[in-house]
Write an enzyme that holds these catalytic residues in place. Sequence first.
Site, PDB file in Angstrom:
ATOM      1  N   LYS A 133      87.129  92.565 -16.198  1.00 53.65           N
ATOM      2  CA  LYS A 133      87.583  93.494 -15.165  1.00 53.65           C
ATOM      3  C   LYS A 133      86.740  94.771 -15.126  1.00 53.65           C
ATOM      4  O   LYS A 133      86.024  95.104 -16.067  1.00 53.65           O
ATOM      5  CB  LYS A 133      89.069  93.772 -15.335  1.00 53.65           C
ATOM      6  N   ARG A 180      94.607  85.432 -19.973  1.00 55.29           N
ATOM      7  CA  ARG A 180      93.978  84.830 -18.781  1.00 55.29           C
ATOM      8  C   ARG A 180      92.498  85.195 -18.812  1.00 55.29           C
ATOM      9  O   ARG A 180      92.158  86.362 -18.662  1.00 55.29           O
ATOM     10  CB  ARG A 180      94.668  85.374 -17.529  1.00 55.29           C
TER      11      ARG A 180
HETATM   12  N1  PMM Z   1      94.084  89.137 -12.335  1.00 56.44           N
HETATM   13  C1  PMM Z   1      93.462  88.545 -11.307  1.00 56.44           C
HETATM   14  C2  PMM Z   1      94.044  87.439 -10.668  1.00 56.44           C
HETATM   15  N2  PMM Z   1      95.214  86.941 -11.086  1.00 56.44           N
HETATM   16  N3  PMM Z   1      97.048  87.020 -12.549  1.00 56.44           N
HETATM   17  C3  PMM Z   1      97.697  87.594 -13.557  1.00 56.44           C
HETATM   18  N4  PMM Z   1      98.901  87.125 -13.963  1.00 56.44           N
HETATM   19  N5  PMM Z   1      97.202  88.684 -14.212  1.00 56.44           N
HETATM   20  C4  PMM Z   1      95.995  89.236 -13.854  1.00 56.44           C
HETATM   21  O1  PMM Z   1      95.595  90.241 -14.470  1.00 56.44           O
HETATM   22  C5  PMM Z   1      95.292  88.650 -12.764  1.00 56.44           C
HETATM   23  C6  PMM Z   1      95.862  87.523 -12.137  1.00 56.44           C
HETATM   24  C7  PMM Z   1      92.163  89.087 -10.825  1.00 56.44           C
HETATM   25  O2  PMM Z   1      91.146  88.635 -11.627  1.00 56.44           O
HETATM   26  P1  PMM Z   1      90.056  87.534 -11.170  1.00 56.44           P
HETATM   27  O3  PMM Z   1      89.468  88.041  -9.880  1.00 56.44           O
HETATM   28  O4  PMM Z   1      89.102  87.510 -12.275  1.00 56.44           O
HETATM   29  O5  PMM Z   1      90.760  86.236 -10.983  1.00 56.44           O
END
Ligand code: PMM
Length: 286
Positions: free
Chosen positions: A219, A258
Site C-alpha cells: 500500500k 491479505r
Molecule cells: N484492500 C484492497 C482491496 N480489498 N479488502 C480488505 N478486506 N482489506 C483491505 O485492506 C483491502 C481489501 C486494496 O488493495 P489492492 O488494490 O491491492 O487489492
Amino acid sequence: MPVRPPTLLARPLVMGVVNVTPDSFSDGGRWADAERAVAHGLSLIADGADVLDIGGESTRPGATRPLLAEELDRVVPVITELSGAGVPISVDTMRAEVAEAAVAAGATIVNDVSGGLADPRILEVAAAADATYVAMHWRAHSDRMTAFATYPGGVVADVVDELRVRRDAALAAGVAPDRLVLDPGLGFAKDAGHNWELLAHLDAFDELGQRLLVGASRKTFLGHLLAGPDGLRPVDQREHGTTALSVLLADAGVWCLRVHDVRAARDALAVWSAWRRAAAPAGGDA
Ligand code: PMM
C-alpha cells in the site's frame, strides 16, 4: 471469543490477492483475463495461499466503479473455475448481487470493503449463505474517499467505534458471530499516519470480539515510508516492507493477512513460527 491465535503453533491465514481488473492485467478479451486470473490464482495456491480473494472492482484512490455486469463478468468465471478445482475462495465486492453470484459459484468468504455501507443487502446475502463476512472500515467510494480522512476522536477510537456499528449491523442481519471478521481498512480514507497509528494499536480492536483481517500489502503508506530521491517507492518494490509487516501483524494476533506475494508472506510466517516454537516452554504449546 478469542481474537488471538489460540496456540503457539497457529499462524495467520494467508489470503492471496487476485484482482481481475483491467488495470491489473494487460489487455485482451474477457476469457483471456479470466484465464490469466485462474493461472495466477493457482500459482498463489502453489505458493501456499490458504484462500484467494477474487475482486473485479479496483478500490485504489481515485478509481471509478465498474458496472454491475462488468464486475459479474470479471469475477464469476474465475470463481467458478478455481472453486471447481477445490480452491477456497473469497469474493472482494461491495455489491449484494456479486456476492450472491459468487457464493453460488463456490465462494465461502464475502470480503466487503464497505462493511455493508455501500449495499446493505450484502449482509443478508452473506448471512443466508452462512459465508464468512469480512467487514472493513470504510467511509466513501474511492473517487472521493480522501476527503473523508478526518478523525476528530483520534483514528483508532473513531475506527473502532465505526466498526462496532458495522459489526452490529452484520449481526443484526443474521451473520453468525463466528463468521464475522473485521478489518481496520488501511489506506481507505486514511493517510500514512492514520495507517501507522492503527497498526500500532490493533489491540484496541480486541474489545469488538472478532477476528481481524489486515490488508497492508504494497500500500501507498509503504511507498511513502520507503521513498527515495525519485519519490514514492514504486508499488512493485514494496515487498520487503510488506514482509516485515507480515511478521509484525502475526505477532499482533491478526487472523488473516491479505497479500499479493504469498511466498514471501509464508516464508516470513515460517520464520515467525519457528522462533515462537523455539521460545515456547518445553512441552507447552498454549
Ligand atoms: N484492500 C484492497 C482491496 N480489498 N479488502 C480488505 N478486506 N482489506 C483491505 O485492506 C483491502 C481489501 C486494496 O488493495 P489492492 O488494490 O491491492 O487489492
